[in-house]
Design a protein around this motif. Sequence first.
Motif, PDB file in Angstrom:
ATOM      1  N   PRO A 194       0.805  -1.235   0.000  1.00  0.00           N
ATOM      2  CA  PRO A 194       0.000   0.000   0.000  1.00  0.00           C
ATOM      3  C   PRO A 194       0.829   1.271   0.000  1.00  0.00           C
ATOM      4  CG  PRO A 194      -0.033  -1.057   2.166  1.00  0.00           C
ATOM      5  CD  PRO A 194       0.660  -2.004   1.243  1.00  0.00           C
ATOM      6  N   THR A 216      -8.923  -7.273  -0.507  1.00  0.00           N
ATOM      7  CA  THR A 216      -9.203  -7.308   0.930  1.00  0.00           C
ATOM      8  C   THR A 216      -8.069  -6.682   1.713  1.00  0.00           C
ATOM      9  OG1 THR A 216      -9.718  -8.730   2.821  1.00  0.00           O
ATOM     10  CG2 THR A 216      -8.216  -9.632   1.184  1.00  0.00           C
ATOM     11  N   TYR A 217      -8.441  -6.036   2.828  1.00  0.00           N
ATOM     12  CA  TYR A 217      -7.468  -5.459   3.751  1.00  0.00           C
ATOM     13  C   TYR A 217      -7.437  -6.231   5.061  1.00  0.00           C
ATOM     14  CZ  TYR A 217      -6.909  -1.526   0.572  1.00  0.00           C
ATOM     15  OH  TYR A 217      -6.621  -0.754  -0.519  1.00  0.00           O
ATOM     16  N   SER A 250      -0.647  -8.286   7.555  1.00  0.00           N
ATOM     17  CA  SER A 250      -1.794  -7.375   7.502  1.00  0.00           C
ATOM     18  C   SER A 250      -1.819  -6.528   6.242  1.00  0.00           C
ATOM     19  CB  SER A 250      -1.773  -6.443   8.727  1.00  0.00           C
ATOM     20  OG  SER A 250      -0.552  -5.707   8.777  1.00  0.00           O
ATOM     21  N   PRO A 297      -2.580  -5.615   2.329  1.00  0.00           N
ATOM     22  CA  PRO A 297      -3.757  -5.989   1.514  1.00  0.00           C
ATOM     23  C   PRO A 297      -3.425  -7.031   0.454  1.00  0.00           C
ATOM     24  CG  PRO A 297      -2.955  -3.815   0.902  1.00  0.00           C
ATOM     25  CD  PRO A 297      -2.199  -4.207   2.124  1.00  0.00           C
TER      26      PRO A 297
END
Length: 432
Positions: free
Chosen positions: A260, A304-305, A314, A316
């Motif tokens: 991200p 999905t995150y 954690s 995405p």
Amino acid sequence: MRHPFYRDSWRETGIPRSAADLQKQPFTVKSDLLSQPDNLESFRRYVLEAPEQSASAKSGGFFSRFRGKPTEEIVPKKYATNQLMFSSGRTGKITPYVYSVADIENLGETGLRMMEILGITRDDTIVNAMSYAPNLSFWQVYYGGLKLGSTVLQSGGGRILGTEKILTAMENMEASTLFTTPGYAEFLLQTAVHFKLKFPNLNKLIVGYGPVPLAQVKRLEVLLRLVGSPDGEVKRVYFLNEAKSAWAECSPGSGYHFYPDHAFLELDSVAGIEGRGEIILTNLNVLGSCAVRFRTGDLAESITYEPCPVCKRSIPRVLGEIERLDDYKYLGKEKGRTVNLSSLYSILAAEPGVLLWQAVLLGEPAQLQIDIAFLDKNQAAELSVSLQSKLADVLGVTLTVKPCSYKELVDRLGFEKYPVEQRIMTRSVRES
């Protein structure tokens, strides 16, 4: 903002400050990144303009060196544009993407992240059999291995080192990890089985840059067992040239972990395609070519995150099989329909009697012919009839299955000629 197109576009509307702002922006499409007939330098609208440090600062960078202009002490090192990468041209014209010095450094960082997600360590001995080309797939593995500090043979794939030498190197180096395309992975391992070669240390087979359905993962796992690797794992990587980084799965089906801090992704619905959306990319941490809301032409199920249920990371993930929008073709004359040709990868990978295949679209409107090299040549005619009936039922269109020799298909697929195998082709009826 130093990318001319977006700088000019946002002068009136303002720079997007949130995901909601971003989603109000128009899409960027592949043709935008290409030179236009009336302006051969139009693609530079999406390429970084270096900060000005003198009256002649605009002469700095990669393109200025082509013009023979000085660059020393003009452009800060990280902003200097120094390398071009290209798409493979599988679905249209080859698209250039410019890298800055900072982008090349990021290849090392994102490559290291990829290696960690795949479970590769400095102790691994790696054979990089991605095709040597100015393309992300080879260079992401190259810089990732360099950053990791592991032993890596940069073979350049079948068209550079050749299959025989790659297999010999894997055996002599006792390689633990192989990176390559899914089709070439099958061809390599089938060749190894034929010549009774064993690779007991090959515990990681990493495939990407072509569709790799889970059925093909299972098929490759069987081939690993046949070459003496009872615990060998097959994992997948999603190479997206415009993202300037590759995204790996920690386990098949877990989802492709993307970064991200480098990319923001969306899914946009596509008319006529249920349960899937087109991946929309916005570059974040890049300094060469940059695209905002770029339509990749790749389809996935969701983003999905939530933490990964397998590795617990954690970051995405992109979920579902990656398919090409361009592989949805309208087939047939009288009762034509749109068919997802990407489904052939999964269907035929589940057929143990199929060694190799190539789909050929003939005529206009297109008729589908699938050329197949069967494991049992004596049963080829009979197997062709039964498989033709099965595929027609599944796809809902009339098609032809044609037996073909293994040698001919190897040559046509181009494992030792092209960066990626020529799996779905279009030909005129006269050429067939």
